[in-house]
Design an enzyme around this catalytic site. Structure first.
Site, PDB file in Angstrom:
ATOM      1  CB  ALA A  48      17.600  21.850  61.253  1.00  0.00           C
ATOM      2  CD  GLU A  49      12.164  21.318  63.161  1.00  0.00           C
ATOM      3  OE1 GLU A  49      13.220  20.640  63.233  1.00  0.00           O
ATOM      4  OE2 GLU A  49      11.524  21.715  64.159  1.00  0.00           O
ATOM      5  CG  ASN A  50      15.578  25.582  60.014  1.00  0.00           C
ATOM      6  OD1 ASN A  50      15.975  24.547  60.509  1.00  0.00           O
ATOM      7  ND2 ASN A  50      16.311  26.688  60.005  1.00  0.00           N
ATOM      8  CB  SER A  55      12.704  19.929  55.628  1.00  0.00           C
ATOM      9  OG  SER A  55      13.223  19.719  56.902  1.00  0.00           O
TER      10      SER A  55
END
Lengths: 225, 227
Positions: free
Chosen positions: B53-55, B95
Site C-alpha cells: 500500500a502506497e501509504n 514506499s
C-alpha cells in the site's frame, strides 16, 4: 513526569504554535486521518495564524482536521496530492480564494525529502505526458523522458510520531508513519506531536526512525498514536 | 447478450486478475487501487503474493473486523486493514521508491477510459468538483506492469475502451493489460491484442462495444470465469 522535566525541547501546544509566522509554508504529516498531528492542527486553528501555504498529502474532511484551516480562511495556498476527500478545496479553488499545486504523491514525498537532504531538484517519470507536466522541464535519459521536479522546502513542519525520548528521537506507529519522517527533514522549524515522552536511552537505537538532529520542538498530543 | 449484473461483473474481473497472480512461483509484489482492484485480494490464494500500500505498508492482510479496527492501520483507500506475519511499515518516500524503482511487480487500477495507444485516464473528470491525483501517476509510471480493471462500458452503455482518451490521462502508453467482464486484452509493442473473450459474448458484439482497434492474439481463447 521526570522525562518531561528533563526535556529541553518540550513546549506547550500554544507556545509551539506561537512560533509559526503568518504566511509560512507549513508541511503537515498524515495520510487520510492517520498520522496527522491533531493537537497541533487544532492549536493552529485556534491561533488564527493565516496566509499559510499548507503542504500535505490531503486536507482532511470538510471543517475537520486540516479541513478546518480552510474553513477558517487561514489558507493562502495548498501544495499536495489528493483533495477529493475534502470537496471544499475544489470550491475554494474555483472561487479563486486559494491556489492549489497538485503533485503526484510519490513526487511530492521525494520533493520534500530532496529539500531535506540538500538536493535542489530531481528527474522523475511520474506524470510525463499528463497535465501535471505542463510548464515543467523535460529531459531524456536513455529511451525515456523525465520531468524535472524542484525540491519542496518549508518554513515549518508539523509532524506526528508515537514516542519521543527527551532528546527528540522519534519512533512511529503503523501506517501513521507515512510522510512524517520525510517532513521532519525538510523545514527550518520542526515541531513533533507525540503520544508519549520517554527518558533518554529508553528507545532502542536500532528502532529510531527520526534521529533528534531533525527535531526542534516536542509537544504532547492526545494519545491517538 | 444480456449485460451481467454489476456485482457479478466486478467479481468476475477481480477473480480473473487474481488468477494471473496466483500462477506465480516466486514472490510477487502487487499494489491494488480502490474499487474492483481491492476485490482482487479476495481471490488471491498463493502465499507468494504480497500486497503493498502506497501509504507505507508491505504485507497487507484483509480488511479489519469491527473489533480489530485500528484507525492508524489503514490502506491507501483509508480502509482499516490487518497485518500479516512478516509485514512492514515504512515512510512515503520508501514506499514510492519501491514503486518508482520498479520493485513493485504490478499495480491494478480502475479507469474511466483506456485508449488504443495504452493511455489511461483515471484521475480526474474535469467537472470542477475534484482536485486530486494521489499516487495514480506514480503507480502507472513506476509499477512494472499495469492492469486496468473496469466494467467494459459505463452504466449508460458507453464504451470505455476508445480510440483516444478524452479525459486528462494518468500515464502515456503505460497500460499492459485490460480486464473487463467481457474480455482480457494485452498491449504488445503498442498494439492491443484480444487474449480472451467471455463465454456469453461474440466477437462481433465485443467489437461494437470496443472503440479502440484490436486484433486477436495467437493464443486467443474463451475467458475462464469463476464457477
Amino acid at each position: 513526569m521526570d522525562a518531561a522535566k528533563n526535556c529541553r525541547k518540550l513546549k506547550a501546544i500554544d507556545e509551539a504554535i506561537g512560533m509559526i509566522k503568518k504566511g509560512s509554508r507549513v508541511l503537515i504529516g498524515g495520510f487520510g486521518n492517520a498520522g496527522d498531528p491533531k493537537k497541533l492542527i487544532e492549536g493552529l486553528c485556534i491561533s488564527g495564524t493565516d496566509e499559510l501555504v499548507v503542504m500535505s498529502n490531503d486536507l482532511g474532511s470538510p471543517n475537520e482536521g486540516l479541513g478546518k484551516l480552510l474553513s477558517n480562511n487561514q489558507v493562502r495556498g495548498l501544495i499536495g496530492t489528493y483533495y477529493n476527500w475534502n470537496p471544499e478545496v475544489a470550491m475554494a479553488y474555483n472561487e479563486g480564494k486559494i491556489f492549489v499545486e497538485l503533485v503526484p504523491q510519490g513526487t511530492f514525498a521525494e520533493a520534500v525529502r530532496a529539500a531535506g537532504v540538500g538536493i535542489p531538484a530531481f528527474y522523475t517519470l511520474s506524470g510525463v505526458g499528463t497535465e501535471i507536466a505542463k510548464g515543467k522541464e523535460e529531459k531524456t535519459f536513455g529511451e525515456k523522458t523525465y520531468l524535472l521536479q524542484e525540491a519542496l522546502k518549508a518554513d515549518v513542519a508539523l509532524i506526528k510520531a508515537h514516542k519521543a525520548d527527551v532528546l527528540g528521537n522519534l519512533v512511529y506507529y503503523k501506517t501513521a508513519r507515512n510522510f512524517n519522517p520525510v517532513m521532519a527533514m525538510a523545514a527550518d522549524l520542526v515541531i513533533a506531536e507525540v503520544d508519549e515522552l520517554v527518558p533518554g536511552g529508553e528507545l532502542d537505537p536500532e528502532s529510531i526512525v527520526t534521529p533528534h538532529i531533525f527535531v526542534d520542538v516536542l509537544v504532547l498530543g492526545g494519545g491517538d498514536r | 447478450m444480456k449485460p451481467l449484473a454489476e456485482e457479478v461483473a466486478k467479481k468476475r474481473i477481480a477473480w480473473r486478475i487474481a488468477q494471473e497472480f496466483n500462477k506465480t512461483e516466486s514472490p510477487l509484489f502487487i499494489n491494488l487501487g480502490v474499487g474492483i482492484p481491492t476485490m482482487v485480494a479476495d481471490y488471491i490464494t498463493n502465499n507468494q503474493v504480497f500486497l503493498q500500500a502506497e501509504n507505507g505498508m508491505l504485507g497487507l492482510g484483509p480488511a479489519a473486523s469491527e473489533e480489530k479496527k485500528d484507525r492508524m492501520l489503514i490502506n491507501a483507500g483509508r480502509i482499516p486493514i490487518t497485518e500479516t506475519p512478516g509485514c512492514s511499515f515504512f515512510d512515503s518516500c520508501t514506499s514510492f521508491g519501491m514503486i518508482r524503482g520498479g520493485h513493485v511487480d504490478a499495480t491494478v487500477i480502475g479507469a474511466f477510459e483506456v485508449d488504443g495507444e495504452g493511455n489511461v485516464a483515471n484521475w480526474i473528470i474535469p467537472n470542477g468538483k475534484q482536485l486530486g491525483v494521489g499516487g495514480a501517476m506514480d503507480l502507472v509510471a513506476g509499477a512494472r506492469q499495469v492492469y486496468i480493471s473496469m466494467t467494459h462500458c459505463t452504466k449508460q452503455g458507453k464504451p470505455k475502451m476508445i480510440e483516444t482518451c478524452t479525459l486528462p490521462i494518468t500515464g502515456h502508453g503505460e497500460v499492459d493489460f485490460v480486464v473487463t467482464e467481457l474480455a482480457f486484452f494485452r498491449f504488445e509493442k503498442g498494439r492491443l491484442l484480444l487474449e480472451e473473450i467471455a463465454p456469453e459474448v461474440t466477437l462481433e458484439e465485443l467489437k461494437t462495444m470496443t472503440l479502440a482497434p484490436f486484433s486477436r492474439s495467437q493464443n486467443f481463447r474463451v475467458m475462464p470465469v469463476p464457477g
